[in-house]
Design a protein around this motif. Structure first.
Motif, PDB file in Angstrom:
ATOM      1  N   PRO A   6       1.262  -1.330  -0.097  1.00 39.35           N
ATOM      2  CA  PRO A   6       0.208  -0.154  -0.101  1.00 39.35           C
ATOM      3  C   PRO A   6       0.999   1.228   0.205  1.00 39.35           C
ATOM      4  O   PRO A   6       1.381   1.381   1.031  1.00 39.35           O
ATOM      5  CB  PRO A   6      -0.755  -0.390   1.218  1.00 39.35           C
ATOM      6  N   LEU A   7       1.357   2.126  -1.218  1.00 39.09           N
ATOM      7  CA  LEU A   7       1.793   2.942  -1.231  1.00 39.09           C
ATOM      8  C   LEU A   7       1.274   4.009  -1.155  1.00 39.09           C
ATOM      9  O   LEU A   7       1.127   5.167  -2.093  1.00 39.09           O
ATOM     10  CB  LEU A   7       3.089   2.782  -2.879  1.00 39.09           C
ATOM     11  N   VAL A 176       1.494  -5.191   8.177  1.00 37.32           N
ATOM     12  CA  VAL A 176       1.746  -4.842   9.606  1.00 37.32           C
ATOM     13  C   VAL A 176       2.054  -3.904   9.927  1.00 37.32           C
ATOM     14  O   VAL A 176       3.711  -3.555   8.825  1.00 37.32           O
ATOM     15  CB  VAL A 176       2.386  -6.044  10.038  1.00 37.32           C
ATOM     16  N   TYR A 177       2.265  -2.718  10.374  1.00 35.14           N
ATOM     17  CA  TYR A 177       2.655  -1.849  10.796  1.00 35.14           C
ATOM     18  C   TYR A 177       3.607  -1.791  11.918  1.00 35.14           C
ATOM     19  O   TYR A 177       3.369  -2.493  13.209  1.00 35.14           O
ATOM     20  CB  TYR A 177       2.132  -0.398  10.894  1.00 35.14           C
ATOM     21  N   GLY A 206       1.109   5.967  13.250  1.00 34.82           N
ATOM     22  CA  GLY A 206       0.685   6.247  13.041  1.00 34.82           C
ATOM     23  C   GLY A 206      -0.695   5.871  12.367  1.00 34.82           C
ATOM     24  O   GLY A 206      -1.568   5.620  11.630  1.00 34.82           O
ATOM     25  N   ALA A 207      -1.289   8.333  11.724  1.00 30.69           N
ATOM     26  CA  ALA A 207      -2.505   7.687  10.516  1.00 30.69           C
ATOM     27  C   ALA A 207      -2.352   7.037   9.653  1.00 30.69           C
ATOM     28  O   ALA A 207      -2.803   7.185   8.830  1.00 30.69           O
ATOM     29  CB  ALA A 207      -2.861   9.677  10.634  1.00 30.69           C
ATOM     30  N   ASN A 208      -1.092   7.154   9.351  1.00 26.80           N
ATOM     31  CA  ASN A 208      -0.602   7.163   7.679  1.00 26.80           C
ATOM     32  C   ASN A 208       0.609   6.193   7.975  1.00 26.80           C
ATOM     33  O   ASN A 208       1.732   7.021   7.580  1.00 26.80           O
ATOM     34  CB  ASN A 208      -0.774   7.465   6.401  1.00 26.80           C
ATOM     35  N   PRO A 209       0.712   4.838   8.237  1.00 26.29           N
ATOM     36  CA  PRO A 209       1.877   4.175   8.589  1.00 26.29           C
ATOM     37  C   PRO A 209       2.684   3.864   6.992  1.00 26.29           C
ATOM     38  O   PRO A 209       3.817   3.172   6.932  1.00 26.29           O
ATOM     39  CB  PRO A 209       1.684   3.133   8.951  1.00 26.29           C
TER      40      PRO A 209
END
Length: 228
Positions: A6-7, A176-177, A206-209
């Motif tokens: 997911p970029l 996984v973040y 965070g909001a956008n890993p």
């Protein structure tokens, strides 16, 4: 484990990340999710179009992001998003995100998958983020289910339900973040043990890993972007 990436970062802001993903090639990258603005955006973005073209020329599959709001977004709105992705960015498939896990929503997602195939999407991914009702894994609905999206702590404690063993690893993806650098290799090991063939692990949270380079990919060579 091949990567489904997911970029979620603009190619004009972080071009070296897009270049590194493109350089990795299809043997390493199963697909890249293109997300302009929680979907295709209000109008074509030429930087994203150029980035998608570069991925295609590298042999990498591109999926357009479409939020389904756990079944609350109307069918017409979601299909409009996927049609814009196809027209503006030439995506190969669709990544339906925030997908309901409840069996009552199955007819809605069957309609969306049918619409996606009719629009020319060769790949349909359902982003549940957790293990859904097993009927979502029925042949003909989706090519891949994202059955985990969360942080490293929760991933260590994950126990997949027994029904997942009836399907090949390529049918499942884990995202996984917040993964410590020292634990990066362990993510792939756990995914393999759990029968998962696609995934992505990143150090950020965070909001956008999903705005950085995944573990397992080297940075693009310095100056590679400007030399093209």
């Amino acid at each position: 484990m091949r990567l489904l990436v997911p970029l979620y970062v603009h190619p004009a802001v972080e071009p070296e990340i897009w270049q590194a993903v493109a350089a990795a090639g299809p043997d390493r990258i199963g697909a890249v999710v293109l997300n302009v603005a929680d979907g295709p955006g209000p109008a074509p973005d030429h930087a994203f179009a150029a980035a998608a073209d570069k991925l295609h020329r590298s042999g990498i599959q591109v999926l357009g992001y479409a939020d389904t709001a756990y079944g609350r977004r109307p069918h017409a709105e979601v299909t409009t998003d996927l049609l814009h992705h196809r027209e503006w960015y030439g995506v190969d498939g669709v990544y339906f995100d925030q997908v309901s896990a409840h069996p009552d929503a199955l007819p809605h997602y069957r309609r969306l998958a049918t619409a996606a195939r009719a629009a020319g999407c060769g790949t349909v991914v359902l982003g549940h983020g957790s293990h859904p009702d097993p009927e979502y894994a029925d042949v003909g609905l989706a090519d891949c289910l994202v059955t985990f999206e969360g942080d490293w702590k929760d991933y260590q404690e994950l126990e997949p339900p027994p029904w997942t063993k009836r399907h090949p690893p390529a049918r499942f993806c884990h995202l996984v973040y917040g993964v410590p650098v020292a634990a990066a290799d362990m993510v792939g090991h756990l995914a393999a043990v759990r029968g998962v063939g696609l995934g992505c692990a990143v150090p950020a949270d965070g909001a956008n890993p999903w705005g950085g380079l995944p573990f397992g990919l080297p940075p693009a060579p310095r100056g590679a972007e400007s030399a093209r």
